[in-house]
Design a protein around this motif. Structure first.
Motif, PDB file in Angstrom:
ATOM      1  N   PHE A  12       0.989  -1.300   0.046  1.00  0.00           N
ATOM      2  CA  PHE A  12      -0.044   0.043   0.074  1.00  0.00           C
ATOM      3  C   PHE A  12       0.921   1.048  -0.117  1.00  0.00           C
ATOM      4  O   PHE A  12       1.812   1.438   0.723  1.00  0.00           O
ATOM      5  N   ALA A  17      -3.911   4.461   2.862  1.00  0.00           N
ATOM      6  CA  ALA A  17      -4.598   3.320   1.717  1.00  0.00           C
ATOM      7  C   ALA A  17      -4.752   2.157   2.378  1.00  0.00           C
ATOM      8  O   ALA A  17      -5.763   1.196   1.953  1.00  0.00           O
ATOM      9  N   ALA A  18      -3.969   1.562   3.375  1.00  0.00           N
ATOM     10  CA  ALA A  18      -4.048   0.272   3.871  1.00  0.00           C
ATOM     11  C   ALA A  18      -5.123   0.326   5.042  1.00  0.00           C
ATOM     12  O   ALA A  18      -5.930  -0.646   4.926  1.00  0.00           O
ATOM     13  N   GLU A  20      -7.910   2.031   4.670  1.00  0.00           N
ATOM     14  CA  GLU A  20      -9.230   2.001   3.986  1.00  0.00           C
ATOM     15  C   GLU A  20      -9.512   0.710   3.312  1.00  0.00           C
ATOM     16  O   GLU A  20     -10.562   0.192   3.114  1.00  0.00           O
ATOM     17  N   TYR A  21      -8.381  -0.134   2.969  1.00  0.00           N
ATOM     18  CA  TYR A  21      -8.633  -1.473   2.255  1.00  0.00           C
ATOM     19  C   TYR A  21      -9.074  -2.476   3.485  1.00  0.00           C
ATOM     20  O   TYR A  21     -10.146  -2.905   3.122  1.00  0.00           O
ATOM     21  N   GLY A  24     -12.630  -1.910   4.333  1.00  0.00           N
ATOM     22  CA  GLY A  24     -13.493  -2.319   3.163  1.00  0.00           C
ATOM     23  C   GLY A  24     -13.693  -3.721   3.654  1.00  0.00           C
ATOM     24  O   GLY A  24     -14.867  -4.087   3.305  1.00  0.00           O
ATOM     25  N   HIS A  40      -9.051 -12.034   0.774  1.00  0.00           N
ATOM     26  CA  HIS A  40      -9.261 -11.230   2.099  1.00  0.00           C
ATOM     27  C   HIS A  40      -8.732 -11.980   3.138  1.00  0.00           C
ATOM     28  O   HIS A  40      -7.919 -11.655   4.229  1.00  0.00           O
ATOM     29  N   LYS A 217      -6.953  -9.187  -8.848  1.00  0.00           N
ATOM     30  CA  LYS A 217      -7.096  -8.049  -7.947  1.00  0.00           C
ATOM     31  C   LYS A 217      -8.607  -8.145  -7.277  1.00  0.00           C
ATOM     32  O   LYS A 217      -9.418  -7.702  -8.186  1.00  0.00           O
ATOM     33  N   ARG A 222     -10.547  -3.126  -1.723  1.00  0.00           N
ATOM     34  CA  ARG A 222      -9.184  -2.976  -1.612  1.00  0.00           C
ATOM     35  C   ARG A 222      -8.821  -1.530  -1.961  1.00  0.00           C
ATOM     36  O   ARG A 222      -9.736  -0.836  -2.645  1.00  0.00           O
ATOM     37  N   GLY A 223      -7.802  -1.068  -1.590  1.00  0.00           N
ATOM     38  CA  GLY A 223      -7.619   0.321  -1.814  1.00  0.00           C
ATOM     39  C   GLY A 223      -6.495   0.240  -3.130  1.00  0.00           C
ATOM     40  O   GLY A 223      -6.111  -0.623  -3.505  1.00  0.00           O
ATOM     41  N   SER A 224      -5.827   1.555  -3.224  1.00  0.00           N
ATOM     42  CA  SER A 224      -4.767   1.447  -4.191  1.00  0.00           C
ATOM     43  C   SER A 224      -3.524   0.707  -3.858  1.00  0.00           C
ATOM     44  O   SER A 224      -3.045   0.835  -2.628  1.00  0.00           O
ATOM     45  N   ARG A 225      -2.874   0.044  -4.549  1.00  0.00           N
ATOM     46  CA  ARG A 225      -1.760  -0.835  -4.520  1.00  0.00           C
ATOM     47  C   ARG A 225      -0.672  -0.482  -5.355  1.00  0.00           C
ATOM     48  O   ARG A 225      -0.995  -0.304  -6.400  1.00  0.00           O
TER      49      ARG A 225
END
Length: 226
Positions: A12, A17-18, A20-21, A24, A40, A217, A222-225
């Motif tokens: 991340f 970002a981590a 948020e993932y 989620g 997950h 993915k 998931r957030g941005s990676r």
């Protein structure tokens, strides 16, 4: 300085970002639900291993994760409506743990595990690139077509990342040997393995035991990676 949060199967770009993932994932399921998505589950196992109290939280081993009302945990008072991701161990005992703590306050072992992950990152990227260069690539979990490299993750399933690492650490004499010196002495400094003998042993161990797979993915949670 922004510091990426790196797990064996995913990086991340930021702490946010981590968070948020994994939030989620928390809200992807209802109270009482088991975390059924295998991706997950893999990500949560990798994150749980970063927790500063990982040994205590994981105990005899993780059977599954599930969603339930949360204890006060690491952040003091929480409302009765708050939810958390719980661990069910293989002996059927359960424990609340904080994915936020695992992200924000990683334990001492994390630096060494990050160094191990960084040492094999080129191998993971090469595996992905070679698969796409060879032709059609399908998700190893679902069979769905993975259109591009940008939509692929490389993860560990059998054995899992933690199993590979624990077996390697055992060859060094256990975690007590790794943690003998401040900053991991000559084994890992600044996120890299600096002892060439340890590095060579780790790469040989990874080549022999790791069985990374390519997966799509996941679109949910998931957030941005990178």
């Amino acid at each position: 300085m922004v510091k990426p949060i790196s797990l064996p199967s995913i990086t991340f770009p930021t702490q946010k970002a981590a968070l948020e993932y994994f939030r989620g994932i928390l809200y992807r399921y209802e109270i009482g639900d088991s975390v059924s998505d295998p991706v997950h589950d893999t990500m949560l196992r990798e994150l749980a291993d970063r927790h500063p109290d990982a040994t205590e939280k994981i105990g005899v081993g993780i059977s599954e994760f599930f969603i339930d009302r949360t204890d006060a945990g690491d952040y003091g008072y929480v409302s009765a409506a708050s939810r958390g991701i719980w661990i069910r161990r293989i002996d059927d005992s359960v424990v609340d743990w904080s994915y936020q703590t695992a992200i924000k306050k990683p334990g001492m072992r994390t630096s060494f595990k990050d160094a191990l992950r960084l040492a094999v990152n080129d191998r993971r990227v090469a595996l992905r690139d070679a698969a796409f260069a060879a032709g059609t690539v399908r998700c190893a979990l679902t069979g769905a077509l993975i259109p591009t490299k940008a939509e692929a993750d490389v993860i560990y399933r059998d054995p899992r990342w933690n199993e590979i690492v624990e077996d390697f650490v055992a060859t060094l004499g256990g975690w007590s040997k790794v943690e003998t010196n401040s900053g991991f002495g000559q084994i890992a400094v600044g996120g890299r393995i600096t002892d060439p003998r340890v590095l060579a042993s780790w790469l040989e161990h990874w080549d022999h035991y790791a069985n990374p797979i390519l997966v799509m993915k996941d679109e949910g949670g998931r957030g941005s990676r990178s």
